[in-house]
Design an enzyme around this catalytic site. Structure first.
Site, PDB file in Angstrom:
ATOM      1  N   SER A  76      -8.345  20.583  -9.464  1.00  0.00           N
ATOM      2  CA  SER A  76      -6.919  20.905  -9.338  1.00  0.00           C
ATOM      3  C   SER A  76      -6.616  22.136 -10.179  1.00  0.00           C
ATOM      4  O   SER A  76      -7.322  22.413 -11.158  1.00  0.00           O
ATOM      5  CB  SER A  76      -6.068  19.727  -9.827  1.00  0.00           C
ATOM      6  OG  SER A  76      -4.710  20.089  -9.945  1.00  0.00           O
TER       7      SER A  76
ATOM      8  N   TYR B 299      -3.908  13.456 -16.289  1.00  0.00           N
ATOM      9  CA  TYR B 299      -4.394  13.945 -14.991  1.00  0.00           C
ATOM     10  C   TYR B 299      -5.203  15.226 -15.181  1.00  0.00           C
ATOM     11  O   TYR B 299      -6.314  15.362 -14.656  1.00  0.00           O
ATOM     12  CB  TYR B 299      -3.211  14.191 -14.058  1.00  0.00           C
ATOM     13  CG  TYR B 299      -3.585  14.770 -12.717  1.00  0.00           C
ATOM     14  CD1 TYR B 299      -4.170  13.980 -11.739  1.00  0.00           C
ATOM     15  CD2 TYR B 299      -3.345  16.114 -12.432  1.00  0.00           C
ATOM     16  CE1 TYR B 299      -4.519  14.508 -10.499  1.00  0.00           C
ATOM     17  CE2 TYR B 299      -3.678  16.651 -11.199  1.00  0.00           C
ATOM     18  CZ  TYR B 299      -4.267  15.844 -10.237  1.00  0.00           C
ATOM     19  OH  TYR B 299      -4.614  16.380  -9.017  1.00  0.00           O
TER      20      TYR B 299
END
Length: 246
Positions: free
Chosen positions: A144, A157
Site C-alpha cells: 500500500s 495498518y
C-alpha cells in the site's frame, strides 16, 4: 478471450472475491492465463470463476483463509495437483480496521497482523517449496502507499504494509531464480472500507474513495505488467495511486 498458450501462466490469487483480487483474476484470465481464486467467501469466488469460464477463460476456485497456514497449503496443493506447476502467487488479501491507536482496538491490530502480514508469510511458506523445485516462480505482494506515508488512524495498518515491503526485499535477495514484486496501491475503489470498525475513519475513507479512488482494474494492470516481463527481469516495486492523492 485468449486461449491458454505456451506463455500462459498458472496464477494463484488470494483475496479474489472482490476489489483488486477480483479485478486481477478477470484481467489475467482475459489475457490467457490460468487463474486460481482463493478467498473465504466461497460462493462469491465460485461465481467469479464461473463467469470467467463462461467468457472463455480458465479458472479454478478454492476456499482460502490466509490467516491459517493449513488453508493456504491446501489452496496451493489444489493448484499444483490440477496444473502441475505454479508460476505466480498474488498475495492480495488484506483488511484495514483503521482507528486511532489510543482507542486500543487490540483485536483489530491482531486481525491486521494475521491477514496483512501473517497471511503473506503463509502464502510464501506454502508456495516457495513448489517454486524452488521448479527453479522459477514469481511472488507478487500487494502492499500500500500507506507503507510509504503514515498518517493518523493507519499506524498499525501501515506497519503491516511496511513489513510486507521489507520481507519482499529480503526474499528477493535470497533467491536468484525467484522474482518478487511489491505492488503498492493508493486510494482504490474496493471493499476495504467495509473492514473499518471505527465509524469516523470509515466515513472519511469512504468519502476519499468516492472522490479520488481509482478503479481496481488499474492495479490489476500493474500486476499484469510485472508478471508479463521476461524471466530475467524482476519489477521490484510499482506504486499506483490517484493523481490527486496527497
Amino acid at each position: 478471450m485468449t486461449n491458454p498458450t505456451s506463455s500462459s501462466k498458472v496464477i494463484l490469487i488470494s483475496g479474489a472475491s472482490s476489489g483488486i483480487g477480483e479485478a486481477t483474476a478477470r484481467h489475467l484470465a482475459a489475457a490467457g492465463h490460468r487463474v486460481v481464486l482463493g478467498a473465504r467467501r466461497l460462493e462469491r469466488i465460485a461465481a467469479i470463476a464461473g463467469e470467467i469460464r463462461q467468457a472463455g477463460g480458465e479458472a479454478l476456485h478454492h476456499e482460502l483463509d490466509v490467516a491459517r497456514l493449513g488453508s493456504f497449503r491446501a489452496f496451493v496443493l489444489l493448484a499444483k495437483a490440477h496444473y502441475g506447476r505454479i508460476d505466480v502467487l498474488v498475495n492480495n488479501a488484506g483488511v484495514a480496521p483503521l482507528a486511532m491507536m489510543d482507542e486500543l482496538r487490540v483485536c483489530d491490530w491482531n486481525h491486521m497482523i494475521d491477514v496483512n502480514l501473517r497471511g503473506v508469510l503463509h502464502g510464501i511458506a506454502a508456495v516457495l517449496p513448489v517454486m524452488k523445485e521448479q527453479g522459477a516462480g514469481h511472488i507478487v505482494n500487494v502492499a500500500s502507499t500507506s507503507a510509504h506515508r503514515i498518517v493518523p488512524t493507519m499506524a498499525v495498518y501501515s506497519a503491516t504494509k511496511v513489513a510486507v515491503r521489507a520481507l519482499s526485499e529480503g526474499l528477493r535477495q535470497e533467491s536468484k531464480d525467484l522474482r518478487v514484486t511489491v505492488v503498492s496501491p493508493g486510494m482504490t475503489r474496493t471493499e476495504l472500507a467495509g473492514t473499518i470498525s471505527d465509524p469516523k475513519a470509515k466515513a472519511t475513507i469512504s468519502a476519499m474513495m468516492d472522490e479520488q479512488g481509482i478503479p481496481a482494474s488499474a492495479i490489476a494492470e500493474a500486476i499484469a505488467y510485472a508478471i508479463g516481463q521476461p524471466g530475467n527481469v524482476d519489477v521490484g516495486e510499482v506504486i499506483v495511486r490517484p493523481t490527486a492523492q496527497g
